[in-house]
Design a protein around this motif. Structure first.
Motif, PDB file in Angstrom:
ATOM      1  N   PHE A  43     -52.720 -43.531 -30.701  1.00 55.22           N
ATOM      2  CA  PHE A  43     -51.283 -43.305 -30.868  1.00 55.22           C
ATOM      3  C   PHE A  43     -50.953 -42.446 -32.091  1.00 55.22           C
ATOM      4  O   PHE A  43     -49.849 -41.922 -32.208  1.00 55.22           O
ATOM      5  N   MET A  44     -51.893 -42.269 -33.000  1.00 64.13           N
ATOM      6  CA  MET A  44     -51.625 -41.569 -34.267  1.00 64.13           C
ATOM      7  C   MET A  44     -51.017 -40.172 -34.095  1.00 64.13           C
ATOM      8  O   MET A  44     -50.094 -39.825 -34.831  1.00 64.13           O
ATOM      9  N   PRO A  45     -51.455 -39.337 -33.156  1.00 64.30           N
ATOM     10  CA  PRO A  45     -50.808 -38.026 -33.012  1.00 64.30           C
ATOM     11  C   PRO A  45     -49.313 -38.140 -32.658  1.00 64.30           C
ATOM     12  O   PRO A  45     -48.494 -37.355 -33.155  1.00 64.30           O
ATOM     13  N   ILE A  46     -48.959 -39.120 -31.830  1.00 67.80           N
ATOM     14  CA  ILE A  46     -47.546 -39.325 -31.489  1.00 67.80           C
ATOM     15  C   ILE A  46     -46.784 -39.801 -32.716  1.00 67.80           C
ATOM     16  O   ILE A  46     -45.680 -39.325 -32.999  1.00 67.80           O
ATOM     17  N   LEU A  47     -47.380 -40.696 -33.467  1.00 71.12           N
ATOM     18  CA  LEU A  47     -46.762 -41.209 -34.691  1.00 71.12           C
ATOM     19  C   LEU A  47     -46.481 -40.080 -35.673  1.00 71.12           C
ATOM     20  O   LEU A  47     -45.387 -39.990 -36.236  1.00 71.12           O
ATOM     21  N   LYS A  48     -47.433 -39.204 -35.854  1.00 73.35           N
ATOM     22  CA  LYS A  48     -47.238 -38.064 -36.764  1.00 73.35           C
ATOM     23  C   LYS A  48     -46.157 -37.126 -36.246  1.00 73.35           C
ATOM     24  O   LYS A  48     -45.330 -36.641 -37.019  1.00 73.35           O
ATOM     25  N   ARG A  49     -46.153 -36.895 -34.934  1.00 73.97           N
ATOM     26  CA  ARG A  49     -45.127 -36.032 -34.342  1.00 73.97           C
ATOM     27  C   ARG A  49     -43.727 -36.609 -34.551  1.00 73.97           C
ATOM     28  O   ARG A  49     -42.754 -35.886 -34.702  1.00 73.97           O
ATOM     29  N   MET A  50     -43.639 -37.942 -34.594  1.00 75.49           N
ATOM     30  CA  MET A  50     -42.353 -38.597 -34.777  1.00 75.49           C
ATOM     31  C   MET A  50     -41.953 -38.697 -36.250  1.00 75.49           C
ATOM     32  O   MET A  50     -40.912 -39.259 -36.570  1.00 75.49           O
ATOM     33  N   GLY A  51     -42.779 -38.167 -37.151  1.00 76.99           N
ATOM     34  CA  GLY A  51     -42.380 -38.054 -38.547  1.00 76.99           C
ATOM     35  C   GLY A  51     -43.079 -38.951 -39.541  1.00 76.99           C
ATOM     36  O   GLY A  51     -42.760 -38.907 -40.732  1.00 76.99           O
ATOM     37  N   SER A  52     -44.056 -39.749 -39.112  1.00 73.21           N
ATOM     38  CA  SER A  52     -44.772 -40.583 -40.072  1.00 73.21           C
ATOM     39  C   SER A  52     -45.703 -39.709 -40.905  1.00 73.21           C
ATOM     40  O   SER A  52     -46.434 -38.881 -40.367  1.00 73.21           O
ATOM     41  N   THR A  53     -45.671 -39.913 -42.212  1.00 81.32           N
ATOM     42  CA  THR A  53     -46.524 -39.131 -43.106  1.00 81.32           C
ATOM     43  C   THR A  53     -47.776 -39.885 -43.530  1.00 81.32           C
ATOM     44  O   THR A  53     -48.718 -39.283 -44.027  1.00 81.32           O
ATOM     45  N   ASN A  54     -47.776 -41.210 -43.331  1.00 81.13           N
ATOM     46  CA  ASN A  54     -48.946 -42.014 -43.675  1.00 81.13           C
ATOM     47  C   ASN A  54     -48.825 -43.381 -43.004  1.00 81.13           C
ATOM     48  O   ASN A  54     -47.721 -43.878 -42.802  1.00 81.13           O
ATOM     49  N   THR A  55     -49.966 -43.978 -42.684  1.00 78.07           N
ATOM     50  CA  THR A  55     -50.006 -45.305 -42.076  1.00 78.07           C
ATOM     51  C   THR A  55     -51.129 -46.095 -42.718  1.00 78.07           C
ATOM     52  O   THR A  55     -52.219 -45.573 -42.920  1.00 78.07           O
ATOM     53  N   SER A  56     -50.852 -47.361 -43.039  1.00 79.24           N
ATOM     54  CA  SER A  56     -51.902 -48.256 -43.527  1.00 79.24           C
ATOM     55  C   SER A  56     -51.816 -49.577 -42.774  1.00 79.24           C
ATOM     56  O   SER A  56     -50.735 -50.009 -42.380  1.00 79.24           O
ATOM     57  N   VAL A  57     -52.980 -50.205 -42.574  1.00 79.91           N
ATOM     58  CA  VAL A  57     -53.093 -51.412 -41.759  1.00 79.91           C
ATOM     59  C   VAL A  57     -53.713 -52.518 -42.605  1.00 79.91           C
ATOM     60  O   VAL A  57     -54.687 -52.284 -43.320  1.00 79.91           O
ATOM     61  N   TYR A  58     -53.154 -53.724 -42.460  1.00 77.41           N
ATOM     62  CA  TYR A  58     -53.640 -54.888 -43.194  1.00 77.41           C
ATOM     63  C   TYR A  58     -53.805 -56.059 -42.233  1.00 77.41           C
ATOM     64  O   TYR A  58     -52.977 -56.264 -41.350  1.00 77.41           O
ATOM     65  N   GLN A  59     -54.884 -56.826 -42.432  1.00 75.06           N
ATOM     66  CA  GLN A  59     -55.122 -58.033 -41.647  1.00 75.06           C
ATOM     67  C   GLN A  59     -54.913 -59.241 -42.550  1.00 75.06           C
ATOM     68  O   GLN A  59     -55.299 -59.223 -43.731  1.00 75.06           O
ATOM     69  N   GLU A  60     -54.345 -60.290 -41.978  1.00 71.72           N
ATOM     70  CA  GLU A  60     -54.183 -61.533 -42.719  1.00 71.72           C
ATOM     71  C   GLU A  60     -55.568 -62.154 -42.924  1.00 71.72           C
ATOM     72  O   GLU A  60     -56.361 -62.258 -41.979  1.00 71.72           O
ATOM     73  N   ILE A  61     -55.847 -62.582 -44.136  1.00 72.37           N
ATOM     74  CA  ILE A  61     -57.125 -63.230 -44.431  1.00 72.37           C
ATOM     75  C   ILE A  61     -57.186 -64.545 -43.667  1.00 72.37           C
ATOM     76  O   ILE A  61     -56.266 -65.359 -43.733  1.00 72.37           O
ATOM     77  N   GLY A  62     -58.245 -64.722 -42.899  1.00 78.32           N
ATOM     78  CA  GLY A  62     -58.428 -65.934 -42.121  1.00 78.32           C
ATOM     79  C   GLY A  62     -57.796 -65.889 -40.739  1.00 78.32           C
ATOM     80  O   GLY A  62     -58.059 -66.744 -39.909  1.00 78.32           O
TER      81      GLY A  62
END
Length: 89
Positions: free
Chosen positions: A23-42
């Protein structure tokens, strides 16, 4: 800069992550300049994603887009994500 936070539970993190990568190319096309992902510990299927946008208007357009809603289904997001907008002070 506007930071869009999305917190959600997913059925399978690995599948969700593959959908996000595709999905990242669509996200960038829609104007996102950066994305970061976090998982909950446990609880690795609880994720928080931060997308950066240059404006709240672009971030809201992304949140309300059919592309995002379709990808959520494909990624097997459980329920409706919690969403909020911030800006750095």
């Amino acid at each position: 800069m506007v930071y869009l936070f999305m917190q959600a539970s997913v059925k399978d993190f690995d599948k969700w992550q593959r959908v996000l990568i595709d999905f990242m190319p669509i996200l960038k096309r829609m104007g996102s300049t950066n994305t970061s992902v976090y998982q909950e510990i446990g609880s690795p299927n609880n994720v928080t994603v931060i997308h950066e946008f240059t404006s709240k208007v672009k971030a809201e357009a992304f949140v309300n887009s059919n592309e995002l809603h379709d990808s959520r289904k494909e990624a097997e997001v459980i329920g409706t994500p919690k969403i909020w907008y911030t800006e750095m002070l």
